[in-house]
Motif scaffolding. Structure first.
Motif, PDB file in Angstrom:
ATOM      1  N   TYR A   5      -9.603   4.609  -1.015  1.00 18.04           N
ATOM      2  CA  TYR A   5      -9.477   3.754  -2.272  1.00 18.04           C
ATOM      3  C   TYR A   5     -10.862   2.933  -2.397  1.00 18.04           C
ATOM      4  N   PRO A   6     -11.218   3.032  -3.722  1.00 21.62           N
ATOM      5  CA  PRO A   6     -12.848   2.307  -3.986  1.00 21.62           C
ATOM      6  C   PRO A   6     -12.330   0.937  -3.892  1.00 21.62           C
ATOM      7  N   LEU A 359       1.330   3.411   3.400  1.00 27.76           N
ATOM      8  CA  LEU A 359       0.956   4.492   2.286  1.00 27.76           C
ATOM      9  C   LEU A 359       1.942   3.898   1.140  1.00 27.76           C
ATOM     10  N   GLU A 360       3.118   3.408   1.283  1.00 25.03           N
ATOM     11  CA  GLU A 360       4.155   3.156   0.186  1.00 25.03           C
ATOM     12  C   GLU A 360       3.451   1.737  -0.178  1.00 25.03           C
ATOM     13  N   GLN A 361       3.274   0.905   0.446  1.00 30.00           N
ATOM     14  CA  GLN A 361       2.396  -0.317   0.228  1.00 30.00           C
ATOM     15  C   GLN A 361       1.411  -0.229  -0.563  1.00 30.00           C
ATOM     16  N   LEU A 362       0.329   1.023  -0.260  1.00 32.55           N
ATOM     17  CA  LEU A 362      -0.785   0.945  -1.105  1.00 32.55           C
ATOM     18  C   LEU A 362      -0.515   1.761  -2.372  1.00 32.55           C
ATOM     19  N   ILE A 372      -5.322  -5.887  -0.300  1.00 29.84           N
ATOM     20  CA  ILE A 372      -6.971  -6.028  -0.373  1.00 29.84           C
ATOM     21  C   ILE A 372      -7.161  -7.713  -0.168  1.00 29.84           C
ATOM     22  N   SER A 373      -6.472  -8.541  -0.871  1.00 26.47           N
ATOM     23  CA  SER A 373      -6.613 -10.000  -0.763  1.00 26.47           C
ATOM     24  C   SER A 373      -6.162 -10.393   0.662  1.00 26.47           C
ATOM     25  N   HIS A 374      -5.273  -9.679   1.054  1.00 27.86           N
ATOM     26  CA  HIS A 374      -4.834 -10.185   2.733  1.00 27.86           C
ATOM     27  C   HIS A 374      -6.214  -9.755   3.599  1.00 27.86           C
ATOM     28  N   HIS A 375      -6.472  -8.800   3.550  1.00 30.05           N
ATOM     29  CA  HIS A 375      -7.615  -8.344   4.476  1.00 30.05           C
ATOM     30  C   HIS A 375      -8.951  -8.954   4.000  1.00 30.05           C
ATOM     31  N   ALA A 376      -9.181  -9.203   2.851  1.00 33.51           N
ATOM     32  CA  ALA A 376     -10.485 -10.102   2.458  1.00 33.51           C
ATOM     33  C   ALA A 376     -10.273 -11.407   2.797  1.00 33.51           C
ATOM     34  N   LEU A 377      -9.257 -12.207   2.686  1.00 36.05           N
ATOM     35  CA  LEU A 377      -9.377 -13.363   2.894  1.00 36.05           C
ATOM     36  C   LEU A 377      -9.141 -13.604   4.452  1.00 36.05           C
ATOM     37  N   LEU A 378      -8.289 -13.010   5.086  1.00 35.83           N
ATOM     38  CA  LEU A 378      -7.956 -13.299   6.566  1.00 35.83           C
ATOM     39  C   LEU A 378      -8.860 -12.626   7.426  1.00 35.83           C
ATOM     40  N   PHE A 379      -9.477 -11.499   7.015  1.00 35.77           N
ATOM     41  CA  PHE A 379     -10.391 -10.922   8.108  1.00 35.77           C
ATOM     42  C   PHE A 379     -11.774 -10.500   7.430  1.00 35.77           C
ATOM     43  N   ILE A 385      -7.971  -1.917   4.325  1.00 32.93           N
ATOM     44  CA  ILE A 385      -6.958  -1.062   3.698  1.00 32.93           C
ATOM     45  C   ILE A 385      -7.108   0.364   4.025  1.00 32.93           C
ATOM     46  N   ASN A 386      -8.352   0.940   4.083  1.00 34.63           N
ATOM     47  CA  ASN A 386      -8.595   2.408   4.217  1.00 34.63           C
ATOM     48  C   ASN A 386      -8.720   2.639   5.671  1.00 34.63           C
ATOM     49  N   THR A 387      -9.105   1.648   6.749  1.00 34.83           N
ATOM     50  CA  THR A 387      -9.173   2.011   7.847  1.00 34.83           C
ATOM     51  C   THR A 387      -8.137   1.507   8.881  1.00 34.83           C
TER      52      THR A 387
END
Length: 444
Positions: A5-6, A359-362, A372-379, A385-387
Motif C-alpha cells: 500500500y502506498p 487483510l479484511e481491515q486494510l 495508518i493513523s494507529h501505527h503512525a501515532l503509536l509507533f 501496515i505493510n509489514t
C-alpha cells in the motif's frame, strides 16, 4: 505476497503529521484523525476527560453550530464516528471523494476552535450523555462492568490502565468549564495528532488540502508524557464474585501481557488465539463441543503501549452446569499450554486467521486509514501496515510456549465471575454440605 500500500508522509510547520495513501479504485475518501490522548493520560481527578471530548467534539466549534458536524457530513453521504481508548482518541469519516474539503474543514475547525462552543450548557448536556452511556453500557447491562472490575484487580490503583475510558462520574461531576478547557489546550493540537487521508485523491492534492485547512493552526506546548505503566506479569490470583441478574453464569480471567510492538506480545496473543479463537480453538473444542459445559468461550490479547498489555479468556456456562467446572477446565487448558506448548499446525492456523483479519481491515479505505493513523501515532511508522503480518508470521512455537509460561498462568490471573442468584444459592448449599460432611468425617 508482500503488501505494498502506498504511503506518503509530510509534517506541517505546526507539527501535524499528515499521511496519505492514494487509492483511485473507487470514488471514496477516508479522513482519520488520531490524537495522542487517552485514558492513560488522565491524572487523578480528571478521569473520563478524553472520552468526554469524544462527545464535545460533535457539539459545535467556532464556525459550526451544535449538531451540524454530523448533519453536514451525513448530507454529503458520509459515515462518521469517534472512539476513545486507553492510548488514544480518534475521529473519522468516510465519504464520496468530492466531500474531502468539507471533512477537513470540519476537523480543522474543531481542532482549532472547539473551545468557542464549550460552555457550561454544553458541558452539562454532554456530561449527562456520558452518565447515560455509563448506565446503559456498564451499570445496567449484563456483565457490563466486568472490565471495570478486572482492571482494578489487575493493576495498582495509580497505574495508568487502572481505570476505564468512561472514567469516574464523580470526576465528571466535579469538572468545571475551566478544567475542561485546560485539558483541551493541553492535548488537542496539531503537534499531538496524526491526520491520515486514504482514497480517491492524489498525494499532492491531499497534502495541499491538509495544509490549507490545518496549516494556520498554532502548535500547542509539548503535552506531558503519559506515566510509565511498565509492570510484569501477575504473580497471584485475585477474584471478584458477583451475584447478579444475568442471563447465564460467566467467568472472565485477565492476564497482564507484554507491551505492544514486541515479539513477546505477538506470541502471547497467538497463545490466547490457540486457546480461544474460532471453532478450532482448544477451549471451544473441549468445553463447547466435547464436554458441552460451556455455551461459548472467547478471548484474546488487547495490545497497549503504556508498558504492559492485557488479555482475557471468557467462558459462559451451559444451563445446569456449575461455573466451577468451567473455571477448572479453563485453568487446565491454560497450564497445559504453558507446559506442553503448541503444534506447528495450531500456530499456522491462528497465524492464517490473523492474516485474514488484517487483510479484511486494510481492504477498505476507512479501515486502512485507521490502521495508518494507529501505527503512525503509536509507533511512528505508518508503513507498518505493510509489514505487520510478517511480524506475526515470524513467531515460532517456542516463542508461543515461552510467552504462555511467563504471562498466561493459572497462578497469575485476576477473574470476575457472575452467577445468577439461584445458582449462587445452589453452590453455597453444596459447599456447606461438603464442609459438613468433611467435619463429620473428621469427628468419626
Amino acid at each position: 505476497m508482500p503488501l505494498t500500500y502506498p504511503i506518503a508522509e509530510q509534517t506541517l510547520d505546526n507539527g501535524l503529521r499528515v499521511v496519505v495513501s492514494s487509492d483511485r479504485a473507487v470514488p471514496i475518501v477516508a479522513v482519520n484523525l488520531w490524537y495522542d490522548v487517552g485514558s492513560r493520560h488522565e491524572p487523578d481527578g480528571l478521569t473520563g476527560f478524553a472520552h468526554l471530548f469524544e462527545h464535545l467534539m460533535f457539539q459545535g466549534s467556532r464556525n459550526v453550530a451544535s449538531g451540524q458536524h454530523f448533519s453536514l457530513l451525513e448530507n454529503a453521504g458520509a459515515s462518521l464516528n469517534a472512539s476513545t481508548f486507553f492510548d488514544r482518541t480518534n475521529y473519522f469519516e468516510s465519504l464520496p471523494s468530492g466531500g474531502l474539503d468539507l471533512a477537513l474543514w470540519l476537523e480543522a475547525d474543531r481542532m482549532g476552535y472547539l473551545l468557542d462552543a464549550v460552555n457550561q450548557e454544553n458541558l452539562d448536556n454532554q456530561r449527562d450523555v456520558v452518565k447515560e452511556e455509563k448506565r446503559q453500557s456498564y451499570d445496567n447491562r449484563p456483565y457490563g462492568d466486568s472490565y471495570e472490575r478486572l482492571v482494578k484487580l489487575a493493576f495498582p490503583a495509580d497505574h495508568p490502565y487502572a481505570h476505564m475510558t468512561i472514567g469516574s462520574m464523580a470526576d465528571l461531576d466535579a469538572a468545571s468549564v475551566e478544567d475542561v478547557h485546560a485539558f483541551f489546550r493541553k492535548y488537542y493540537g496539531p503537534n499531538n495528532a496524526v491526520l491520515t487521508i486514504v482514497g480517491d485523491v492524489s498525494v499532492a492534492d491531499a497534502f495541499d488540502a491538509a495544509k490549507r485547512y490545518f496549516g494556520h493552526l498554532p502548535a500547542i506546548p509539548q503535552p506531558p508524557a503519559a506515566p510509565d505503566g511498565t509492570i510484569g506479569p501477575l504473580t497471584d490470583v485475585q477474584r471478584d464474585d458477583v451475584v447478579s441478574d444475568v442471563p447465564s453464569d460467566l467467568i472472565t480471567m485477565m492476564f497482564r501481557l507484554p507491551v505492544d510492538g514486541t515479539p513477546e506480545l505477538d506470541a502471547a496473543g497467538l497463545a490466547l488465539d490457540i486457546l480461544a479463537a474460532g471453532q478450532s480453538g482448544r477451549l471451544n473444542r473441549r468445553l463447547v463441543r466435547d464436554e458441552q459445559i460451556a455455551q461459548s468461550v472467547s478471548g484474546g490479547a488487547l495490545p497497549l503501549i503504556g508498558g504492559v498489555s492485557f488479555g482475557t479468556l471468557t467462558g459462559i456456562a451451559s444451563d445446569g452446569i456449575d461455573l466451577q467446572k468451567v473455571e477448572d477446565a479453563l485453568l487446565e487448558e491454560i497450564e497445559k499450554l504453558a507446559e506442553s506448548g503448541v503444534t506447528e499446525d495450531e500456530l499456522a492456523t491462528v497465524q492464517a486467521q490473523a492474516e485474514r483479519d488484517w487483510l479484511e481491515q486494510l481492504a477498505t479505505c476507512a479501515g486502512r486509514a485507521d490502521e495508518i493513523s494507529h501505527h503512525a501515532l503509536l509507533f511512528g511508522d505508518p508503513n507498518r501496515i505493510n509489514t505487520r503480518i510478517d511480524q506475526v508470521r515470524a513467531v515460532t512455537v517456542e516463542q508461543v510456549q515461552a510467552a504462555a509460561a511467563q504471562w498466561i498462568r493459572a497462578d497469575g490471573r485476576v477473574q470476575v465471575s457472575y452467577r445468577r442468584a439461584e445458582t449462587a444459592a445452589e453452590t453455597a448449599a453444596e459447599t456447606a454440605a461438603e464442609t459438613a460432611a468433611e467435619t463429620l468425617g473428621e469427628q468419626e
